[in-house]
Design a protein around this motif. Structure first.
Motif, short mmCIF file in Angstrom:
data_model
loop_
_atom_site.label_atom_id
_atom_site.label_comp_id
_atom_site.label_asym_id
_atom_site.label_seq_id
_atom_site.Cartn_x
_atom_site.Cartn_y
_atom_site.Cartn_z
N THR A 1 23.99 14.95 45.35
CA THR A 1 22.64 14.87 44.80
C THR A 1 21.94 16.24 44.87
O THR A 1 21.20 16.61 43.98
CB THR A 1 21.82 13.80 45.55
N ARG A 2 22.22 17.01 45.91
CA ARG A 2 21.79 18.39 46.14
C ARG A 2 20.33 18.53 46.56
O ARG A 2 19.42 18.45 45.74
CB ARG A 2 22.04 19.28 44.91
N LEU A 3 20.10 18.75 47.84
CA LEU A 3 18.76 19.07 48.34
C LEU A 3 18.86 19.70 49.72
O LEU A 3 19.63 19.23 50.57
CB LEU A 3 17.91 17.79 48.41
N ALA B 1 21.30 24.51 60.52
CA ALA B 1 21.12 23.26 61.27
C ALA B 1 21.49 22.05 60.41
O ALA B 1 20.88 20.98 60.53
CB ALA B 1 19.69 23.16 61.78
N ALA B 2 22.50 22.20 59.57
CA ALA B 2 22.89 21.13 58.64
C ALA B 2 23.28 19.83 59.36
O ALA B 2 23.17 18.75 58.79
CB ALA B 2 24.05 21.59 57.76
N TYR B 3 23.72 19.94 60.62
CA TYR B 3 24.17 18.74 61.34
C TYR B 3 23.18 18.27 62.40
O TYR B 3 23.54 17.53 63.32
CB TYR B 3 25.56 19.00 61.96
N ASP C 1 18.37 23.66 46.39
CA ASP C 1 19.39 22.69 45.99
C ASP C 1 20.49 22.57 47.05
O ASP C 1 21.55 22.04 46.77
CB ASP C 1 20.00 23.08 44.63
N GLY C 2 20.26 23.08 48.24
CA GLY C 2 21.24 22.85 49.30
C GLY C 2 21.40 24.02 50.24
O GLY C 2 21.02 25.15 49.94
N ALA C 3 22.00 23.73 51.39
CA ALA C 3 22.17 24.73 52.43
C ALA C 3 23.26 25.74 52.09
O ALA C 3 23.26 26.86 52.57
CB ALA C 3 22.49 24.05 53.76
C1 LIG Z 1 28.16 20.73 54.74
C2 LIG Z 1 27.50 21.95 55.29
C3 LIG Z 1 26.30 22.43 54.74
C4 LIG Z 1 25.62 21.66 53.64
O1 LIG Z 1 25.55 22.35 52.48
P1 LIG Z 1 24.85 21.72 51.19
O2 LIG Z 1 24.91 22.84 50.22
O3 LIG Z 1 23.44 21.39 51.57
O4 LIG Z 1 25.61 20.52 50.77
C5 LIG Z 1 25.72 23.55 55.28
N1 LIG Z 1 26.29 24.20 56.32
C6 LIG Z 1 27.42 23.76 56.88
C7 LIG Z 1 27.97 24.47 58.06
C8 LIG Z 1 28.08 22.63 56.37
O5 LIG Z 1 29.21 22.21 56.93
#
Ligand SMILES: *Cc1c(COP(=O)(O)O)cnc(C)c1O
Length: 404
Positions: free
Chosen positions: A257-259, A217-219, A106-108
């Motif tokens: 939305t979360r993924l 690697a979120a970005y 559900d997310g990073a």
């Molecule tokens: C925004 C961000 C995330 C994303 O996290 P989610 O839980 O997928 O929304 C992850 N790592 C970093 C460094 C971020 O800035």
């Protein structure tokens, strides 16, 4: 009689965004006619793209019919999504990742917080300074750190790797040997990146000393320069030392939305134990990843329309980043980031502290940003501006800052 996990009491709490909120509220109450522009948001603002919305509608309809209804998702996530990820995120980069090395979540944020659970409590962590706070906080709660030392703004028993102007906001190999190394490129908050050759040095180091790199690697989708790696697995030997965490939040607007997903190659082992099977065990029994509807939506990001539409959004944000970067540079500020990331990291002028500059911008030109010191002691004297606003507001904010 139960006892609590006292490690939670060590956390001083995150005052950064609540303090910003309070200051902005007070200012706007005192100055109701002033138009405040927010360039401090670390969240996307554009709506989900049409390809994703269409997929969501379709998946919702499927859930409403007996013949297509879905219950619990498979442990690792639906194969159609994992295949799209393997093909588009890795195969296109010359990297072969097997479907059972990908874990949908559900997310990073959850993954980068939870991944430490598969490691021993005595593992020593190394983090960049400044840094996204989740890595340290989750290790504090797990009892892997010492105490918070207010004078230094650091935790004892954590190896800090300063990212400063001198090293171009890229960490140097630590002198003290860590067991877990958290790296995030392109970086939040500095917007910095490292080249493939530089990342290779980290991979070689981790393999040599027997450390694991947790690579956020979120970005990735914001990378514009050719020599910047999109995945750590572009580096030779990374499969024996690195876990990679990805998100649909910043590349496709899924913050609400979360993924996300985590990659753990089967070659990554501690003795005979594959970390992949450790995570699979935990994942299958404790979480169910992400809903079917969301996984269908995520798969739509990889279709031809999905890729085209999300690319346009990133281009929109990165045009804002260019406006901020070029505007500040032309006004004589010292600026980095904003080329491979939606974040611009500026040095505060006239030796102002991060918070002094925050107040200065808010009071003089009604622009809100984020004090760099909120991300760690090495962020003192810096300020983060983000590209997630509208183009018109971004332009206006920079025009105002230029007149300061
Ligand atoms: C925004 C961000 C995330 C994303 O996290 P989610 O839980 O997928 O929304 C992850 N790592 C970093 C460094 C971020 O800035």
């Amino acid at each position: 009689m139960f006892n609590i996990n006292e490690n939670y009491l060590k956390l001083p709490g995150s005052y950064l965004f609540s303090t910003i909120g309070k200051k902005v509220r007070e200012f706007s109450e005192a100055n109701p006619d002033n138009k405040i522009i927010r360039l401090g948001i670390g969240d996307v603002t554009l709506p989900l793209v049409p390809a994703v919305i269409e997929a969501l509608h379709g998946a919702v309809d499927e859930m409403g019919k007996q013949s297509t209804f879905k219950g619990y998702a498979p442990d690792l996530g639906y194969e159609f999504l994992r295949k799209a990820i393997a093909d588009h995120d890795f195969k296109t980069r010359g990297v072969s990742i097997a479907l059972d090395e990908i874990f949908i979540s559900d997310g990073a944020k959850s993954d980068s917080g939870n991944i430490q659970e598969i490691f021993d409590v005595n593992c020593k962590i190394a983090v960049c300074d400044p840094v996204y706070p989740v890595y340290v906080d989750s290790n504090v709660m797990a009892g892997r750190t010492g105490e918070y030392i207010a004078e230094t703004g650091r935790w004892s028993n954590v190896i800090y790797m300063p990212c400063t102007k001198e090293n171009h906001f890229a960490p140097e190999l630590p002198k003290e040997q860590p067991d877990l190394i958290y790296l995030c490129f392109p970086n939040n908050p500095t917007g910095s990146t490292i080249t493939k050759a530089e990342l290779q040095k980290w991979v070689d180091y981790a393999n040599k000393v027997g450390a694991v790199i947790i690579y956020d690697a979120a970005y990735e989708a914001y990378i514009s320069e050719d020599n910047v790696p999109h995945t750590i697995y572009e580096c030779e030997g990374a499969k024996t030392c690195a876990i990679e965490i990805r998100s649909f939040s910043k590349n496709a607007g899924f913050t609400g939305t979360r993924l996300g997903f985590t990659v753990i190659p089967k070659e990554l082992k501690c003795g005979d134990v594959m970390l992949n099977s450790l995570w699979a065990r935990r994942h299958g029994t404790k979480f169910n990843g992400a809903p079917y509807i969301t996984q269908v939506a995520g798969t739509a990001v990889y279709t031809e329309e999905g890729r085209k539409q999300t690319k346009e959004q990133i281009a929109y944000y990165m045009n804002n980043a260019r406006v901020i970067r070029e505007g500040l540079l032309s006004a004589g500020y010292s600026v980095s980031g904003g080329v491979n990331a939606p974040y611009i990291w500026m040095a505060t002028p006239d030796k102002m502290t991060s918070w002094e500059f925050f107040d200065h911008l808010l009071n003089k030109v009604n622009v809100v940003g984020t004090p760099g010191s909120g991300f760690g002691p090495s962020g003192e004297g810096y300020f983060r501006l983000t590209a997630f606003g509208t183009y018109e507001n971004t332009l206006e904010a920079i025009e105002r800052i230029k007149k300061l």
